[in-house]
Structures are given as structure tokens and as C-alpha cells.
Design a protein around this motif. Sequence first.
Motif, mmCIF file in Angstrom:
data_model
loop_
_atom_site.group_PDB
_atom_site.id
_atom_site.type_symbol
_atom_site.label_atom_id
_atom_site.label_comp_id
_atom_site.label_asym_id
_atom_site.label_seq_id
_atom_site.Cartn_x
_atom_site.Cartn_y
_atom_site.Cartn_z
ATOM 1 N N MET A 22 0.738 -1.349 0.174
ATOM 2 C CA MET A 22 -0.021 -0.019 0.160
ATOM 3 C C MET A 22 0.941 1.190 0.152
ATOM 4 S SD MET A 22 -2.928 1.088 2.729
ATOM 5 C CE MET A 22 -1.710 1.781 3.990
ATOM 6 N N SER A 23 0.745 2.136 -0.880
ATOM 7 C CA SER A 23 1.559 3.391 -0.991
ATOM 8 C C SER A 23 0.539 4.435 -0.808
ATOM 9 C CB SER A 23 2.019 3.342 -2.614
ATOM 10 O OG SER A 23 3.178 4.274 -2.502
ATOM 11 N N LEU A 24 1.007 5.313 0.322
ATOM 12 C CA LEU A 24 0.243 6.199 0.701
ATOM 13 C C LEU A 24 0.542 7.539 -0.175
ATOM 14 C CD1 LEU A 24 0.877 6.464 4.646
ATOM 15 C CD2 LEU A 24 -1.064 5.313 3.084
ATOM 16 N N THR A 25 -0.492 8.450 -0.229
ATOM 17 C CA THR A 25 -0.194 9.756 -1.007
ATOM 18 C C THR A 25 0.966 10.429 -0.661
ATOM 19 O OG1 THR A 25 -1.667 10.918 0.418
ATOM 20 C CG2 THR A 25 -2.807 9.739 -1.704
ATOM 21 N N ASP A 26 1.642 11.249 -1.347
ATOM 22 C CA ASP A 26 2.630 12.190 -0.771
ATOM 23 C C ASP A 26 2.140 13.105 0.296
ATOM 24 O OD1 ASP A 26 4.168 11.002 -2.909
ATOM 25 O OD2 ASP A 26 4.208 12.636 -4.220
ATOM 26 N N LYS A 27 0.778 13.626 -0.030
ATOM 27 C CA LYS A 27 0.408 14.239 1.074
ATOM 28 C C LYS A 27 0.324 13.753 2.699
ATOM 29 C CE LYS A 27 -3.714 17.627 1.980
ATOM 30 N NZ LYS A 27 -4.516 16.704 2.732
ATOM 31 N N LYS A 28 -0.124 12.436 2.449
ATOM 32 C CA LYS A 28 -0.241 11.829 3.996
ATOM 33 C C LYS A 28 1.137 11.554 4.508
ATOM 34 C CE LYS A 28 -2.157 8.727 6.767
ATOM 35 N NZ LYS A 28 -2.950 9.251 7.931
ATOM 36 N N ILE A 29 2.002 11.245 3.388
ATOM 37 C CA ILE A 29 3.252 11.154 4.067
ATOM 38 C C ILE A 29 4.036 12.341 4.504
ATOM 39 C CG2 ILE A 29 5.871 10.475 3.208
ATOM 40 C CD1 ILE A 29 4.325 7.949 3.313
ATOM 41 N N PHE B 13 7.100 5.591 15.933
ATOM 42 C CA PHE B 13 6.016 5.570 16.695
ATOM 43 C C PHE B 13 4.870 6.403 15.829
ATOM 44 C CE2 PHE B 13 8.195 4.513 20.350
ATOM 45 C CZ PHE B 13 7.419 3.916 21.335
ATOM 46 N N THR B 14 5.085 7.477 15.140
ATOM 47 C CA THR B 14 4.220 8.271 14.208
ATOM 48 C C THR B 14 3.325 7.210 13.389
ATOM 49 O OG1 THR B 14 5.677 10.104 14.645
ATOM 50 C CG2 THR B 14 3.895 10.282 12.766
ATOM 51 N N ALA B 15 4.369 6.666 12.516
ATOM 52 C CA ALA B 15 3.619 5.541 11.641
ATOM 53 C C ALA B 15 2.662 4.564 12.472
ATOM 54 C CB ALA B 15 4.756 4.931 10.825
ATOM 55 N N LEU B 16 3.119 4.209 13.471
ATOM 56 C CA LEU B 16 2.399 3.248 14.098
ATOM 57 C C LEU B 16 0.997 3.848 14.415
ATOM 58 C CD1 LEU B 16 4.753 1.373 16.363
ATOM 59 C CD2 LEU B 16 3.290 0.050 14.695
ATOM 60 N N PHE C 108 -0.463 6.842 13.996
ATOM 61 C CA PHE C 108 -1.258 7.766 12.970
ATOM 62 C C PHE C 108 -1.364 6.958 11.528
ATOM 63 C CE2 PHE C 108 0.325 10.296 16.046
ATOM 64 C CZ PHE C 108 -0.482 11.343 16.160
ATOM 65 N N ASN C 109 -1.009 5.771 11.514
ATOM 66 C CA ASN C 109 -1.319 4.996 10.326
ATOM 67 C C ASN C 109 -1.614 3.503 10.550
ATOM 68 O OD1 ASN C 109 -1.449 5.093 7.115
ATOM 69 N ND2 ASN C 109 0.212 3.441 7.396
ATOM 70 N N THR C 110 -0.870 2.582 11.068
ATOM 71 C CA THR C 110 -0.573 1.194 11.121
ATOM 72 C C THR C 110 -1.798 0.734 12.218
ATOM 73 O OG1 THR C 110 1.219 1.516 10.230
ATOM 74 C CG2 THR C 110 0.563 -0.571 11.082
ATOM 75 N N LEU C 111 -1.362 1.191 13.297
ATOM 76 C CA LEU C 111 -2.248 0.445 14.515
ATOM 77 C C LEU C 111 -3.760 0.514 14.344
ATOM 78 C CD1 LEU C 111 -0.654 1.698 17.756
ATOM 79 C CD2 LEU C 111 -0.193 -0.703 16.904
#
Lengths: 297, 325
Positions: free
Chosen positions: A1-8, A44-47, A49-52
Motif C-alpha cells: 500500500m502506497s500512501l499519497t505524498d500528502k499523507k506522507i 511511533f508516528t507511523a504506528l 497515525f497510520n498502522t495501528l
Amino acid sequence: MSLTDKKIKELELMANRIRKTSLELVTTAGSGHTAGPLGMADIFTALYFNTLKHDPKNPTWPERDRLILSNGHICPVRYATMYHAGYDITEEELKTLRQIGSRLEGHPNARRIPALETSSGPLGEGLSQACGFALAARMDNMDKNYHIWCLMSDGEHQEGMTWEAAMLAGKYKLKNLTAIVDRNNIQIDGVTEEIMPLEPLRSKYESFGWHVLEINAHDMQDIVNKLEEAKAIQEKPVFIIANTIPGKGVDFMENRFGWHGVPPGSGPEDAFPKDQQFDEALKQLQKREDEILSQME
Amino acid sequence: MDYNLAKNYLDDEKVQWAPMRDGSGHGMAELGEIKKDMVVIGADTIGSSRAKFFADKFPERFIQVGVAEQNMIGIAAGLAYQGKVPYAVTYAPFLIGRPWEPIRTTIAYPRNHVVFVSSHAGLATGPDGPTHQMTEDISLTRCLPNFTVIAPCDTEQARKAVKAAYDIEGPVYIRNSREKTPVFTTEDTPFEIGKAQVLRKGTDVTVIGHGYMTYFLLQIAEDLKDTISIEVINMHTIKPLDGETLLESAKKTGKVFTAEDHNIVGGLGSAVAEFLSENHPVPLKMHGVMDQFTESGSVKDLWDKYKLDKKGTQEILLEFLNKNK
């Protein structure tokens, strides 16, 4: 899954804010760890704010993902992340870190904040507990419903108990378990490969029956992709070697073991005297924030 | 209170002898039938520790960690955080001694409900020698906040204890010896965690034991009944200590003697001394393993040499009484 540049970019911005909050926390407390929280802020941010799979307003939701922090000493970054993610922690409370009566203890206390899942601090004990969580999920036929994440330090791989747990996870093929090691190569007394070499870490885990992934822990796209990949791996537990830069984001702290266990105001004075360390560090993080914001326009 | 003790229990020849670990093993297997959230963890000792009784019946709720006791504790903590009721079962030195700090951090501190069931406590381990004769386990668990510490007096009480421990909050340690010991309680003997059992009333001296030592104390009381009136207390729960029963007895007799197959440092004697010195100081003698490492040998030879049998214990008791007339 590739996130949009904006989301990144949004995640990068949040990671930078979490770095700032972590620094403020340990500086106000006057003691605690600096390098680890800065190095792990992107993960921590990825977990959170995106994955968890989680709900900050319902932290004991039975189907939430469980995040177990084995190296409890980097808890300022977890407190900072949970604050930004909307958990029941106020800005006022953040200032009470390590003070008497505070829920934000120097090392995590799950009796005071159940959302922390476990109490931790003494090294090498998290992976065993994560295995216990994963086994319980399997007994309840819930291992497809939620995932167990265990965050670990590299230094705690010198503890025998870590390898006892690694062996068990391989035996029981705990596919609902992902362990992420903060591979920052430093520990309190120096560099890990001098204190007690851990390499080859990848083949050690592979030989224990794990699937191993490696990430650039400061490339947000790489982080979110690999975390998704980890969840998709079946039949084996997954070990992620997160190559972090300790002190990431503040140039005079990066890769310096002298900044492992001290806050700004108490660090090595080769770059800045003690009374300027916090302001200089914050200045650098603010500059980075301005960069990200301009990129987002 | 009527304790419904076994018929002719005071007679060595007539009383049945069985290992406590049998009782705890059966207790766990029986409890597993009704408690579906109960999990047993073994560490390569499931035959001798009797965890096998449960493992054979409920393989899906049994975890074999191998020779890795620290991991056993972490697994137990993880299961407990998830709402399971784990029973960790192995020899006392490896169950309590080896992984003490993980027990402190992952189970006692967060007050996780984990039941620790041992075998090989004390000299009643026999020829394996001091490495396997655990005489410090009560000290090591008693000093941890939130812990409940139980040393059953025989196999029947061990069976009841593992079942009762399910309903206690926080960590519970149940201490079992390896070798056969007299079975003097029965299915009809009441058992309540934290409630001491005054098995024999007396007025001259209070003698207190845990484990099989209570049996020898009962025999001594019977043998000496024409000259001394001895009150015998089975202090199966060492923490929380039943201070009320202890105080009442000490006030009546004015002398207290403790006996245990455990180091005198930190065991039952210490717990009794701590309580009485604050609440009602009386002459006190603590008998047990005298702060030393012992040796290999048959249990009977060890009991004889270290005065932990009826004869040796009686000798120490009479010395104490002679000094405190």
C-alpha cells in the motif's frame, strides 16, 4: 500500500512535532532519555497515525492492536505520541513526567495508564510478554482480529531472556506478532558492536524461524510499507530491523552515545553549553517543521 | 472447629504418604475442567512437577517453554494481561529463584494474577542436593508486594490450594515438596487462604509450622501431652499472615515456637517474629534450616542430620521450653 505524498508529509510533520514534545518532556523533567525517543519518533508516528488498529477514546477495546514497549526507557516518545494521537493525556500532565504522583512515570506503569499494555523498564522482558499476548489471542481464536507489536532496543538483545522468547515465537509460529528493533547501535557504555556484538542480527532471527525485514527508520514511506508487509506475512513471526539514527533531528545529538540517557541541559557541552542545548535543539526542529510545511504547500 | 483429620493420622505406619506435587497436579487438572481461561505453563519438568496431568487433558491450554524459566514468567505475564489465569509450574529454585526480577517487574508490580506452583521445596527434595533443595523461596516471594504465599501441609491441602488460588487477586505462590509426606488432612478438612488452622488446642506453648512440619508438630504434641499442653497451628498461608489467630494464641500460651523446612532467614519464623515483636513480644524460637546450604542424602537422613524430623524438632522445642520456664 502506497500512501499519497500528502499523507506522507503529514506523517513527517507529526513526527517532527512528537520530537519537539519529547524534548520538552525530558527537559522539563530534568532527567530521562533523549537519543532513543528522537530516533524512534518516525516509527511511533507511523504506528499510531497510520498502522495501528486502535481507538484513543476506547483504549481497552478488545480488538485493538497491542503495542508492547520492551525498552521502557524511551517512554517519553510514547507519552508524546499518545498525547498527539488524542489519548487521555493533557498538555498539563505532560509536564509532570517523572514527578511524584504523576501517571507518567520514568518507566511505563500500566497500572496507572492501562493503554500502555505492560509495565516495563528492565530490559529483555518485552518479547516474552508479547509472545504471551500472542498466545492468548490464538487461544481465543482472535489472532486474525488484532496484531501484537513489540518495540525493542538493540542493547537488550544482550539479555538471554530475549532469545528464549525468540525461540518460542519461532516454535509456535506466532504470525500475529511483529517485533521491531531500534537498531541505533548505541548503548549507555558505548557502541553495541564493541560492548557485545549483536551481528549478524538478521541471520540470527532467521535461524530462529522469523521472517526478517529491514527499514530505513527515517523514511516514512518505507516505514509504513514495511509495517503493512509485516502484518501480511503468514506462518511466521516478523522481525523488523529499524535502522535508526539516535538523536535524529538534532545534529549535535545524532549518533552520540553521550546523549543516550541525559536530557537537554545535562548533555555533552562540545557543541553548546548546557543552558543553550534545549533552545538550539528546538530551533533545529522548528526549522525542519518550516521546511515540511513549505513542501506541503 | 472440626478439621476432619484422617483416621489414626498420628501413627506413622497407618497414615498414608504421598507427594504434595501429586495433589497440586490433580488440583490443576480438576480446575481446568471448569475454568476455561486457565492456562498451564511447563518448563521441561512436567512429569515430575505433575503439570502433565493438566497438559494431557487440555493440550490447547498448555504451553511448553522448555528450559527457559525467565521466558516462562514473561509468557505468564503476557497471558495474564490478556485476561487468562496462568499457572507456572516447575521446581522451586527455577520457578522463583532464577527469574526473580522478571517476576518482580512483570507480575508483582503490575499485580498480574499468576499462580506459581512448585515442586522441590526444602530438604524434602532429597538426594539432588542443595542446588535443587530450595530453602529461600518463601523469603523471595514474601518480600514482594501483592504476593500471596502458601505452603500446604500435605497433598490434599495442595490440591485445595491450587484451586483456591484461582480466586485470589494478584500473584500467588504455592510451595510443594518433592518427596512423599504424611497425608493427615482429608477432603472434608476446610481450607481458606489466609486463615490459620489451630489443629490442636493447648495452653503452655504455641507451635507453628507449614508444609509437612505441621505433621511432626502434631505428633510431638500428642507424645508430650501428659507433661506439656501444646497448641499446634498450621500456618499454611505465610502471607498474608493470620495475625489475629497468632495473637490470640500467643496471648494465651506466652511462648511461640516455629518450625519449617526453609531457611530461618525470611521464612515463617521471620514472619511470626515480625508480627509478634510489634504486637505482643513473647519468647520465640525459630527452628528450620539454619542459614546454611545442606547436602545430598535421603530425606530421612537429611531430616535426622538437620533436625527437621519429629525427633530433632522435639529436641529443639524442649531446649527452648527449658530455657523459658
